[in-house]
Every structure is written in C-alpha cells, then in structure tokens.
Design a protein around this motif. Structure first.
Motif, PDB file in Angstrom:
ATOM      1  N   CYS A  62      21.256  29.665  11.002  1.00 57.92           N
ATOM      2  CA  CYS A  62      20.243  28.619  11.205  1.00 57.92           C
ATOM      3  C   CYS A  62      19.934  27.981   9.855  1.00 57.92           C
ATOM      4  O   CYS A  62      19.777  28.686   8.853  1.00 57.92           O
ATOM      5  N   VAL A  63      19.806  26.651   9.842  1.00 57.99           N
ATOM      6  CA  VAL A  63      19.504  25.932   8.596  1.00 57.99           C
ATOM      7  C   VAL A  63      18.125  26.288   8.044  1.00 57.99           C
ATOM      8  O   VAL A  63      17.815  25.974   6.911  1.00 57.99           O
ATOM      9  N   GLU A  64      17.305  26.946   8.863  1.00 56.12           N
ATOM     10  CA  GLU A  64      15.984  27.331   8.367  1.00 56.12           C
ATOM     11  C   GLU A  64      16.044  28.563   7.476  1.00 56.12           C
ATOM     12  O   GLU A  64      15.014  29.062   7.027  1.00 56.12           O
ATOM     13  N   GLY A 107      23.451  26.683  13.875  1.00 55.24           N
ATOM     14  CA  GLY A 107      22.620  27.050  15.030  1.00 55.24           C
ATOM     15  C   GLY A 107      22.103  25.876  15.836  1.00 55.24           C
ATOM     16  O   GLY A 107      22.067  25.939  17.068  1.00 55.24           O
ATOM     17  N   TYR A 108      21.711  24.800  15.158  1.00 56.37           N
ATOM     18  CA  TYR A 108      21.099  23.700  15.930  1.00 56.37           C
ATOM     19  C   TYR A 108      22.096  22.964  16.818  1.00 56.37           C
ATOM     20  O   TYR A 108      21.692  22.233  17.725  1.00 56.37           O
ATOM     21  N   LYS A 109      23.419  23.174  16.581  1.00 54.09           N
ATOM     22  CA  LYS A 109      24.420  22.555  17.463  1.00 54.09           C
ATOM     23  C   LYS A 109      24.579  23.365  18.756  1.00 54.09           C
ATOM     24  O   LYS A 109      25.240  22.908  19.685  1.00 54.09           O
ATOM     25  N   GLN A 110      24.005  24.573  18.798  1.00 55.55           N
ATOM     26  CA  GLN A 110      24.322  25.513  19.880  1.00 55.55           C
ATOM     27  C   GLN A 110      23.243  25.483  20.957  1.00 55.55           C
ATOM     28  O   GLN A 110      22.376  26.357  21.042  1.00 55.55           O
ATOM     29  N   PHE A 139      27.714  16.572  12.137  1.00 58.63           N
ATOM     30  CA  PHE A 139      28.848  17.485  12.387  1.00 58.63           C
ATOM     31  C   PHE A 139      28.380  18.939  12.438  1.00 58.63           C
ATOM     32  O   PHE A 139      28.800  19.709  13.285  1.00 58.63           O
ATOM     33  N   GLY A 140      27.491  19.311  11.524  1.00 58.81           N
ATOM     34  CA  GLY A 140      26.889  20.648  11.559  1.00 58.81           C
ATOM     35  C   GLY A 140      27.893  21.787  11.497  1.00 58.81           C
ATOM     36  O   GLY A 140      27.704  22.816  12.144  1.00 58.81           O
ATOM     37  N   GLY A 141      28.952  21.626  10.707  1.00 58.74           N
ATOM     38  CA  GLY A 141      30.002  22.651  10.653  1.00 58.74           C
ATOM     39  C   GLY A 141      29.629  23.827   9.773  1.00 58.74           C
ATOM     40  O   GLY A 141      28.779  23.712   8.889  1.00 58.74           O
ATOM     41  N   LEU A 142      30.258  24.976  10.039  1.00 58.47           N
ATOM     42  CA  LEU A 142      30.055  26.167   9.212  1.00 58.47           C
ATOM     43  C   LEU A 142      31.282  26.414   8.337  1.00 58.47           C
ATOM     44  O   LEU A 142      32.392  26.192   8.804  1.00 58.47           O
TER      45      LEU A 142
END
Ligand SMILES: Nc1nc2c(c(=O)[nH]1)N[C@H]1C(S)=C(S)[C@@H](COP(=O)(O)O)O[C@H]1N2
Ligand SMILES: [Mo]
Length: 239
Positions: A124-126, A205-208, A236-239
């Motif tokens: 998660c980005v948080e 996480g926010y993409k899920q 895109f929010g890639g890991l």
C-alpha cells in the motif's frame, strides 16, 4: 524462497469442458434462450491473436513460501468508505464491454473454473506491506471465456462501494492477476472484499479493487480512471 509452480493457462479445450459442466449456470449475452450447443461452438473460435501473444509473453513473478506469510492482521483493512455485504448465493459478476461473449457468472460458476493460489506481497502506498495468500480464478481465464474484440486495450472494474479502477490489458492478463474469492483457502471476509476482489503481485494496493461486481473491456479510458488516480495517484500503479 520456494515459489509455487504456476498452473498452466486454461486452454480452450479445458474451457470447453468447463463450459459444458456449468452451461446451465452461464447467462450468455443476457439471453437465456440461446442454444447451449451454439454457445459452446463459439467458444472454439480463436482468441484474438494479439491477446494470445500478450499472454504467451508473460512470465510469473516469484512467489513466497507458506512459511513467509504474515499474520492475517498485517494486511490492514483499507476501505475508503463503507463495507458492502453480499449474499454469496445470489452474487453475480457481469463481464461486458467490447467482447464477443458478454456474460454474468455466479460465484459457483467462478468456482468451477481452475483455482489458482499465490503467496504475494501486498504493498500500500500509505507505507505498509504484507505477504498474503490469495486464491481465485485467473482474470486471463475469464478473458479467454468472454473473447475481447481486437480493439480492447483497457479493463475497467466497478465495485459495490463506489470504487472504480482501470488497468492496462497486459497487466490484467498477467498469469498472477486473480479475481480472488478466498484468502488462505477460506472465503474472503467482507472487509477484504467478499465475495470477489482483484489480487496481483504486479500492482500497488489501490489498483486491487475489492467487491468487484463488473468487469468491462474497453478500447479507450474514460475520464474516470480510478478512485485514487482521479485524486492524483499514478494510473499504472506498478510494483
Ligand atoms: N472497492 C474498494 N477496493 C479497494 C479499496 C477501497 O477503498 N474500495 N482500497 C484499496 C487499497 S488503497 C488497498 S491498500 C487495498 C486494501 O485491501 P484490504 O483492505 O483487503 O487490505 O484495497 C484496495 N481496494
Ligand atoms: Mo492502499
């Protein structure tokens, strides 16, 4: 690290078998009267070659051993508003948009499809992360079933709490992008997205999306790209 061997992608032959088993439960084109034989015939049409090539080019990312899984509470509940509740016996997932075979699937239909389990890191980005086990159906198997048209480049996910997300098609058909209905081999809790949520080791996480009720295949993104993306998060929010 002891990666779990990836299962092979569902072949059209297996899909034919599966659709034969659960044909009565499938609602194709929202038209219950269409002949089942005709529907099965259309499953044997070749899948869009561009998507097939995309699927063949993708390699799974390494997974974690069961011993590396974090305690359940390390996956923090992160819900922007409220927790929707569903009766799993009446839940339906709608798959529509630019596809040859739009359909509605019950949880029982999804659970007749091959089950994939994976131990992955949720980030998660948080500023927190957890190694979690998800179990469910590969989104690529649903893609094979509904047969997107050649124009499709994006996948849009609608959730019951008002959340919405869009993904690039390549990430959606990655072999570890699941529509998960279990966690640790047990039905998801309402907080974790029951009865159906996205899970993937290649996205933040926010993409899920949790509580996914509709998956729509699109050739273009709409101005609503994602709940957090529309407030400034990267798309895109890639890991
Ligand atoms: N529908 C919906 N999906 C969602 C969210 C949400 O608020 N609503 N939050 C996202 C975020 S930011 C994260 S980190 C994960 C958290 O999943 P969890 O609550 O199961 O840990 O869900 C994602 N999916
Ligand atoms: Mo998140």
């Amino acid at each position: 690290m002891n990666p779990i061997l990836p299962q092979r992608t569902l072949s059209r032959r297996r899909l034919l078998q599966w659709s034969g088993i659960s044909g009565a439960g499938l609602l194709l084109n929202g038209c219950a009267s269409s002949l089942f034989a005709e529907q099965v015939g259309q499953f044997s049409e070749p899948l869009n070659q561009r998507i097939e090539a995309l699927m063949l080019s993708q390699k799974p990312v390494p997974e974690f051993a069961a011993s590396a899984l974090d305690p359940a509470e390390k996956l923090l509940i992160n819900t922007f508003d409220f927790t929707p509740r569903f009766d799993p016996t009446t839940f339906k997932l709608t798959i529509d948009g630019e596809v040859n075979r739009p359909m509605q699937l019950s949880l029982a239909d999804l659970q007749k499809m091959p089950l994939t389990s994976m131990n992955i890191r949720h980030v998660c980005v948080e500023g927190w992360a957890a190694i979690v086990q998800w179990n469910g159906v590969r989104l690529r198997d649903l893609v094979t079933l509904v047969q997107p048209k050649n124009t499709v480049r994006y996948v849009y996910f609608t959730s019951a709490d008002g959340y919405y997300e869009s993904w690039d098609l390549a990430s959606a058909v990655h072999p570890q992008t699941l529509m998960a209905y279990w966690r640790n081999g047990k039905p998801l809790t309402p907080d974790n997205g029951a009865p159906l949520r996205l899970a993937s080791p290649i996205k933040l996480g926010y993409k899920q999306s949790k509580w996914v009720t509709q998956i729509t295949f699109l050739s273009n993104l709409t101005p609503m790209k994602g709940y957090w993306e529309d407030q400034g998060y990267e798309w895109f929010g890639g890991l």
